[in-house]
Design a protein around this motif. Structure first.
Motif, PDB file in Angstrom:
ATOM      1  N   VAL A  43      10.917  -1.920  -3.343  1.00 59.55           N
ATOM      2  CA  VAL A  43      11.744  -3.092  -2.977  1.00 59.55           C
ATOM      3  C   VAL A  43      11.946  -3.415  -1.431  1.00 59.55           C
ATOM      4  O   VAL A  43      12.813  -4.062  -0.988  1.00 59.55           O
ATOM      5  CB  VAL A  43      13.314  -2.864  -3.501  1.00 59.55           C
ATOM      6  CG1 VAL A  43      13.454  -2.681  -4.829  1.00 59.55           C
ATOM      7  CG2 VAL A  43      13.703  -1.490  -2.808  1.00 59.55           C
ATOM      8  N   GLY A  44      10.848  -3.014  -0.638  1.00 61.81           N
ATOM      9  CA  GLY A  44      10.564  -3.689   0.574  1.00 61.81           C
ATOM     10  C   GLY A  44      11.193  -2.841   1.627  1.00 61.81           C
ATOM     11  O   GLY A  44      11.136  -3.224   2.778  1.00 61.81           O
ATOM     12  N   LEU A  45      11.590  -1.367   1.266  1.00 64.09           N
ATOM     13  CA  LEU A  45      11.898  -0.623   2.357  1.00 64.09           C
ATOM     14  C   LEU A  45      10.795   0.386   2.668  1.00 64.09           C
ATOM     15  O   LEU A  45      10.014   0.748   1.955  1.00 64.09           O
ATOM     16  CB  LEU A  45      13.283   0.223   2.031  1.00 64.09           C
ATOM     17  CG  LEU A  45      13.586   1.227   3.012  1.00 64.09           C
ATOM     18  CD1 LEU A  45      14.293   0.491   4.465  1.00 64.09           C
ATOM     19  CD2 LEU A  45      14.686   2.162   2.527  1.00 64.09           C
ATOM     20  N   ASN A  46      10.332   0.177   4.183  1.00 64.99           N
ATOM     21  CA  ASN A  46       9.248   1.014   4.352  1.00 64.99           C
ATOM     22  C   ASN A  46       9.546   2.519   3.890  1.00 64.99           C
ATOM     23  O   ASN A  46      10.564   3.273   3.991  1.00 64.99           O
ATOM     24  CB  ASN A  46       9.149   1.086   5.910  1.00 64.99           C
ATOM     25  CG  ASN A  46       7.896   1.862   6.362  1.00 64.99           C
ATOM     26  OD1 ASN A  46       8.009   2.983   6.416  1.00 64.99           O
ATOM     27  ND2 ASN A  46       6.979   1.204   7.013  1.00 64.99           N
ATOM     28  N   PRO A  47       8.467   3.155   3.377  1.00 64.05           N
ATOM     29  CA  PRO A  47       8.745   4.571   2.885  1.00 64.05           C
ATOM     30  C   PRO A  47       9.062   5.497   3.707  1.00 64.05           C
ATOM     31  O   PRO A  47       9.671   6.486   3.328  1.00 64.05           O
ATOM     32  CB  PRO A  47       7.436   4.782   1.952  1.00 64.05           C
ATOM     33  CG  PRO A  47       6.407   3.719   2.457  1.00 64.05           C
ATOM     34  CD  PRO A  47       7.335   2.438   3.025  1.00 64.05           C
ATOM     35  N   TYR A  48       8.392   5.217   5.033  1.00 61.49           N
ATOM     36  CA  TYR A  48       8.892   6.499   5.828  1.00 61.49           C
ATOM     37  C   TYR A  48      10.307   6.361   6.573  1.00 61.49           C
ATOM     38  O   TYR A  48      10.700   7.136   7.582  1.00 61.49           O
ATOM     39  CB  TYR A  48       7.850   6.263   7.092  1.00 61.49           C
ATOM     40  CG  TYR A  48       6.504   6.468   6.521  1.00 61.49           C
ATOM     41  CD1 TYR A  48       5.940   7.912   6.278  1.00 61.49           C
ATOM     42  CD2 TYR A  48       5.634   5.808   5.994  1.00 61.49           C
ATOM     43  CE1 TYR A  48       4.870   8.216   5.625  1.00 61.49           C
ATOM     44  CE2 TYR A  48       4.416   5.910   5.302  1.00 61.49           C
ATOM     45  CZ  TYR A  48       3.988   7.199   5.115  1.00 61.49           C
ATOM     46  OH  TYR A  48       2.778   7.528   4.508  1.00 61.49           O
ATOM     47  N   ARG A  49      11.164   5.498   5.956  1.00 57.97           N
ATOM     48  CA  ARG A  49      12.389   5.573   6.130  1.00 57.97           C
ATOM     49  C   ARG A  49      13.210   5.848   5.074  1.00 57.97           C
ATOM     50  O   ARG A  49      14.619   5.982   4.833  1.00 57.97           O
ATOM     51  CB  ARG A  49      12.760   4.035   6.732  1.00 57.97           C
ATOM     52  CG  ARG A  49      12.463   3.826   8.054  1.00 57.97           C
ATOM     53  CD  ARG A  49      13.471   2.639   8.588  1.00 57.97           C
ATOM     54  NE  ARG A  49      13.211   2.336   9.764  1.00 57.97           N
ATOM     55  CZ  ARG A  49      13.586   1.092  10.411  1.00 57.97           C
ATOM     56  NH1 ARG A  49      14.094   0.177   9.629  1.00 57.97           N
ATOM     57  NH2 ARG A  49      13.423   0.900  11.777  1.00 57.97           N
ATOM     58  N   THR A  50      12.532   6.789   3.892  1.00 56.53           N
ATOM     59  CA  THR A  50      13.322   7.312   3.109  1.00 56.53           C
ATOM     60  C   THR A  50      13.111   9.045   3.438  1.00 56.53           C
ATOM     61  O   THR A  50      11.787   9.385   3.282  1.00 56.53           O
ATOM     62  CB  THR A  50      12.736   6.951   1.769  1.00 56.53           C
ATOM     63  OG1 THR A  50      13.231   5.806   1.389  1.00 56.53           O
ATOM     64  CG2 THR A  50      13.411   7.918   0.568  1.00 56.53           C
ATOM     65  N   GLU A  51      14.150   9.694   3.147  1.00 61.65           N
ATOM     66  CA  GLU A  51      14.047  10.987   3.555  1.00 61.65           C
ATOM     67  C   GLU A  51      14.625  11.888   2.481  1.00 61.65           C
ATOM     68  O   GLU A  51      15.532  11.428   1.973  1.00 61.65           O
ATOM     69  CB  GLU A  51      14.483  11.330   4.813  1.00 61.65           C
ATOM     70  CG  GLU A  51      13.896  10.914   6.226  1.00 61.65           C
ATOM     71  CD  GLU A  51      12.517  11.497   6.577  1.00 61.65           C
ATOM     72  OE1 GLU A  51      12.101  12.643   5.950  1.00 61.65           O
ATOM     73  OE2 GLU A  51      11.826  10.993   7.532  1.00 61.65           O
ATOM     74  N   ILE A  52      14.158  13.280   2.426  1.00 60.69           N
ATOM     75  CA  ILE A  52      14.782  13.883   1.333  1.00 60.69           C
ATOM     76  C   ILE A  52      15.583  15.040   1.906  1.00 60.69           C
ATOM     77  O   ILE A  52      14.988  15.639   2.928  1.00 60.69           O
ATOM     78  CB  ILE A  52      13.449  14.772   0.339  1.00 60.69           C
ATOM     79  CG1 ILE A  52      12.517  13.798  -0.421  1.00 60.69           C
ATOM     80  CG2 ILE A  52      14.328  15.513  -0.661  1.00 60.69           C
ATOM     81  CD1 ILE A  52      13.229  12.788  -1.212  1.00 60.69           C
TER      82      ILE A  52
END
Lengths: 135, 291, 649
Positions: free
Chosen positions: C85-94
């Motif tokens: 959905v257009g959010l840069n994947p490296y701005r998702t953290e676990i």
């Protein structure tokens, strides 16, 4: 009872994977530490360790791969050098160098991880709250 | 060198040939075995009791005495004593719970025992320390054409944790015999059990074991058998004449303590009471020029 | 200020059983930067992922924290959801609140408090996460297979048949491995060489396969898609370009050496091929035994060679190969009888191992397929087979099951009975594990039709007496002591990884398990991959296995290789360490610290430069940099500082 606060830096490939294994195997250890996962233990700058102590950490635990097994070939040797030197500095600064501990824990050593974390938490508990003069 | 020495009961009685010759040989090798001022039965008899705690108490008492007398190592000659004392040490080592139970029971307060204060060693291990070639040098004789069957039995090798050599394929006795100029005989039954205390209730078992062991040694050319255990000696020696009475084809084989042989090789003639042997070893020893 | 969405997973009761998820949500809903926080039963499920996607779009989130299981499991899943959905994947953290929190603590209050700290640290990290793009890395579409046994052969052929070049490295002078030594194979009893040699020839003739026989891997550098391998071509002292394989040298060589291929039951010459169907079918000279090398005299082979192919001056040479993927198929060896004192320690001639018995059974073996025993050449009338020798024996040897012995012992006993029908075969066993297709039927056939006597128990002792080997043991089913005066004893000794595996694993940076076998990336889901990207495993190097399993695994490894090669580029994690040239003083400390030579000092500019393809992102340079010029992307010093603060306040 005094509950110490511990910052842990575990490398992604060995120690953090070992911590995951401890979880998968439902081993238990004391909940006093929180892991900041780094790619390699050599990413840990002595400044981060001092930063943690300055911010009130009672202990800092660093976990890396066993010598010869580092995912990045030689990173853990860098860590060993840095930690050895920093422990000497801590003593000179009037702190118990035991508040900083470096351990080699592989991805297969969930048991060791659980043991080390609990052991370290208990040791820091005995040492008591850290006393750092605010700069 | 001085070493603490724990004799055990039989060494003063039926196995006195063993003690006398062993001490003489050790002296020749520069070892002074200092007998503990106070010691008890090693406790092996309690292995017949269904009480593990009792089994440990007797040997641990002896070990505590040894420690209190300032010894860090003690030598045992009898392999049963060796086995019992050594296993009692291991039983206690690195197990705080067991240490607590034992020390509570003994009620010795600060003088409690951890299991690792005194090391128990056997004669063969001491020989290895002295050096096999050194033994050959001091005791060995050339021109002795004596074929000797070394008999290990179980107590020196089992359980594996206390084994003085490779438990399945020991070589130390052979090495000693070779170094002093004898011919060690290779035979498959050298690590079989002699039947041990079955001699009391089931002597038939011992008869069968002795026959198996002696015949195997004989078939492979043995002229004499050497042992390191008073009970093995008793079992293997004493029933041979009875076996022969029931079966005249059975050929007897003299059984000696290893140290008796070593003493004779070194020219030490005294110390042997030949009446303690059923199968008389004197004819073969005379024939080989050792008596 | 960032707008961060925090998604807390219950993982059924795996997390929620120990961590009070609702309380965590409640405590963090006003945490600075948190624009949205929600818990859900299974965040990795479709509805869970949809929740994340919807909220990113709806609230224009520019950072996401998923508090769930270990990032090794679902980091890719959630980053993929964000990216879709257009959010840069490296701005998702676990935030790992399962393996490192709920599963290891029982105290609910403490676990809840700790989970909160873990999530706070992740939020702080996301706040400073940059948008990153993966680093593009080209792929060398050439593979290397190490080991030329059946697994290596299969892997090489499968890759080559897909159209990619393969370098096959074998340390012996011929490929074929142990399978070439076998007589017949279970459960179909087809002749091993008959099914193997066509494959060996196919390897030799394949225009996409470069076969380097009598060669070893000396060094490996680089990374997936771009390995550089240094290979030692051992001196053969025979110029294979000139040699036609006529065999005159082998015939005339006067030196006899016990044949490794025939398990020392027969001799080979000092100049030799290991067996007549060798591929390549050209000899090598064994300088350790050659008279000329020892005394300077002889040279018979040189004098007689019609093609002047003998060259005593040859030396070891080194070759470099660029490959994109490596398959390790180095196979096994049998546990040495010398290590088994309880079974005679190799001192009793008529106590042999399984491979020796294969040579005895083999029609092309030293006895022409007539079953004889090594000591006196007599046909044995009573043969004892002992299984689990060294295997399943944790006290004395190894704890694992060697897997193939049950069936090959069955085959041995059966083949012996076929050759010597009046003879008697006994098998001492702990269990009969007949788990393959047709295996149970095969075992039943041996026990009933061929009347092999199976005795359930361990052998206590064996010794030589009057030309026989006396085997004593116990049959635990009848509770009787058994004594068999056997003419021959065959031990199913443990399968061990081939010698040198530890050194090779070090070169390849792959793991070794507690028994010395290579470690797969995941025991169930990634059984043919190693933990190092681009290095795959096949055959007994990874665990004991039989031929069909080894072939299947090799084909699987080959499929992984071709999957890799089918891609245009590889994408390298962008969490690499860069240089802020404004701060860099060009001291060069980081250059020496980098294990990959990714950093170099540009002397004219006075700053350090980074090769983004070589950088693996360990961060050692960042910690070493005295000025703070070196920073790791998305794990900067500032991020670590903020995470520490979050944990401690």
């Amino acid at each position: 009872m005094f509950e110490p606060r511990i910052v842990a830096f575990f490398c992604k490939w060995c120690t953090s994977a070992g911590a995951d294994l401890a979880g998968t195997a439902r081993m238990t250890y004391l909940p006093n530490s929180v892991n900041i996962q780094v790619m390699c233990s050599s990413r840990v700058d002595p400044e981060h360790i001092l930063d943690a102590f300055r911010n009130g950490a009672d202990g800092v635990l660093i976990g890396g791969c066993h010598p010869g097994d580092c995912h990045y070939k030689t990173g853990n040797y860098q860590t060993l050098k840095r930690v050895t030197l920093l422990k000497k500095m801590l003593t000179e600064l009037g702190m118990e160098s035991r508040r900083l501990r470096l351990e080699w824990i592989s991805a297969a050593e969930g048991q060791k991880l659980a043991r080390v974390v609990t052991e370290f938490s208990e040791e820091i508990r005995r040492l008591g709250k850290i006393k750092v003069r605010q700069l | 060198m001085e070493i603490g020495y724990y004799p055990g009961c039989t060494l003063k009685t039926s196995a006195r040939n063993f003690e006398r010759t062993a001490l003489a040989v050790l002296e020749l090798l520069g070892i002074k075995a200092v007998e503990l001022s106070e010691w008890y039965c090693c406790g092996v008899n309690f292995s017949q009791v269904q009480d593990n705690l009792m089994l440990q108490l007797a040997p641990l008492r002896t070990l505590m005495k040894a420690r209190d007398s300032g010894f860090t190592r003690i030598l045992t000659l009898c392999t049963m004593c060796y086995n019992t004392l050594r296993r009692a040490s291991l039983f206690l080592q690195a197990d705080e719970e067991r240490q607590r139970i034992i020390n509570d029971f003994m009620d010795r307060g600060a003088a409690s025992y951890r299991g690792d204060e005194v090391t128990v060693i056997d004669l063969l291990t001491l020989f290895r320390e002295i050096g096999i070639s050194e033994i050959g040098h001091k005791i060995g004789r050339s021109g002795i054409d004596l074929k000797v069957a070394p008999y290990y039995g179980c107590m020196l090798l089992r359980p594996r944790e206390v084994a003085v050599d490779d438990a399945s394929d020991p070589t130390i006795m052979e090495e000693v015999l070779q170094s002093v100029g004898c011919q060690p005989v290779a035979y498959p039954m050298r690590i079989e059990c002699c039947g041990s205390y079955q001699i009391v209730n089931e002597p038939a078992v011992v008869w069968q074991r002795t026959r198996l062991i002696v015949e195997s040694a004989r078939q492979n050319g043995a002229e004499v058998m050497v042992v390191l255990c008073p009970l093995c000696h008793y079992n293997l020696d004493s029933v041979q004449l009875e076996i022969q009475r029931t079966d005249s084809r059975f050929q007897t084989l003299p059984v000696l303590y290893l140290t008796q042989l070593l003493a004779l090789l070194a020219g030490i003639g005294e110390g042997n009471d030949w009446s303690l042997h059923s199968v008389d070893p004197r004819p073969i020893l005379k024939a080989k020029g050792l008596l | 200020m960032r707008k961060i969405g925090v998604f807390v997973c219950h993982c059924g009761i795996n997390i929620a059983g120990t961590v009070d998820v609702k309380a965590v949500v409640d405590l963090l809903k006003d945490y600075p930067g948190v624009a949205y926080i929600q818990d859900y039963k299974y965040m990795c499920s479709d509805p869970g992922q949809n929740l994340i996607k919807t909220k990113i779009k709806e609230l224009n989130l520019d950072g996401v924290v998923v508090a769930a299981c270990s990032p090794t499991l679902h980091e890719a899943t959630f980053r993929g959801a964000s990216e879709s959905v257009g959010l840069n994947p490296y701005r998702t953290e676990i935030a790992n609140i399962r393996e490192q929190c709920s599963w290891v603590h029982h105290d609910k209050a403490a676990a809840t408090a700790k989970a909160q700290l873990i999530i706070k640290a992740a939020i702080e990290k996301v706040k400073l996460d940059e948008e990153l793009q993966p680093v593009k890395v080209p792929i060398t579409r050439r593979a290397m297979v190490i080991g030329g046994g059946i697994a290596g052969i299969q892997a090489a052929l499968s890759i080559a048949n897909s159209g990619y070049e393969v370098v096959l490295v074998e340390r012996q002078s011929s490929i074929g491995g142990h399978m070439a030594q076998l007589s017949e194979t279970f459960p179909t009893l087809d002749c091993s060489q008959c099914i193997l040699t066509p494959k060996m020839v196919e390897v030799a003739q394949h225009h996409k396969i470069k076969l380097l026989a009598y060669a070893t891997v000396e060094d490996v550098s680089g990374f997936v898609g771009n390995f550089k391998v240094k290979i030692k071509q051992k001196a053969r002292y025979v110029d294979w370009d000139k040699c036609t394989g006529c065999g005159i040298c082998m015939e005339k060589c006067p030196v006899k050496v016990p044949s490794e291929f025939d398990e020392e039951l027969a001799n080979r010459k000092a100049i030799y091929t290991p067996f007549p169907q060798a591929v390549p079918n050209k000899p090598v000279l064994d300088s350790a035994h050659c008279t000329y090398f020892k005394t300077g005299k002889c040279q018979i082979c040189k004098k007689l060679c019609p093609f002047d192919a003998i060259d005593y001056t040859q030396t070891d040479t080194f070759i470099e190969e660029d490959v994109g993927a490596i398959v390790v198929a180095t196979g096994y060896e049998l546990y040495s009888l010398k290590s088994l004192p309880e079974y005679g320690g190799g001192k009793i001639v008529d106590v042999i191992d399984g491979l020796t018995f294969e040579r005895i059974l083999s029609a092309s073996g030293p006895y022409g397929g007539i079953v004889r025993r090594p000591s006196d050449g007599q046909v044995p009338r009573e043969v004892v087979f002992i299984k689990c020798v060294g295997s399943r024996d944790p006290e004395n040897h190894f704890p694992y099951c060697s897997k193939v012995c049950c069936m090959y012992t069955t085959k041995h006993a059966m083949l012996y009975k076929h050759r010597v029908p009046e003879g008697q075969a006994y098998v001492f066993y702990m269990d009969v594990r007949a788990d393959g297709k047709g295996y149970e039927e095969f075992y039943q056939r041996a026990a009933t039709e061929d009347q092999v006597v199976y005795l359930r128990g361990k052998v206590a002792k064996l010794y030589r007496e009057n030309g026989k080997v006396v085997v004593t043991g116990i049959d635990t089913l009848s509770n009787r002591m058994i004594e068999i005066k056997a003419d021959l004893v065959v031990l199913a000794s443990a399968i061990r990884p081939a010698a040198g595996i530890t050194e090779l694993a070090k070169l390849l940076k792959i793991g070794i398990d507690q028994n010395g076998f290579l470690t797969e990336a995941h025991p169930k889901l990634r059984p043919v991959e190693s933990l190092t990207a681009g290095v795959y495993l096949a055959g007994c190097a990874q665990a004991p296995r039989d031929i069909p399993d080894a072939v299947a695994q090799a084909a699987g490894a080959a499929a992984m290789v071709t999957t890799l090669f089918a891609r245009d580029y590889l994408y390298h994690e962008p969490i690499i360490a860069g240089v802020n040239t404004d701060l860099c003083s060009g001291c060069g400390i980081c250059v020496g610290v980098c294990p990959y030579a990714a950093r170099s000092l540009n002397r004219s500019k006075g700053v350090v430069e980074v090769n983004e393809i070589l950088c693996e992102g360990c961060g050692a340079c960042v910690a070493a940099c005295p000025s703070g010029a070196a920073q790791q992307k998305n794990l900067t010093d500032e991020q670590i500082h903020q995470m520490i603060k979050a944990i401690l306040t």
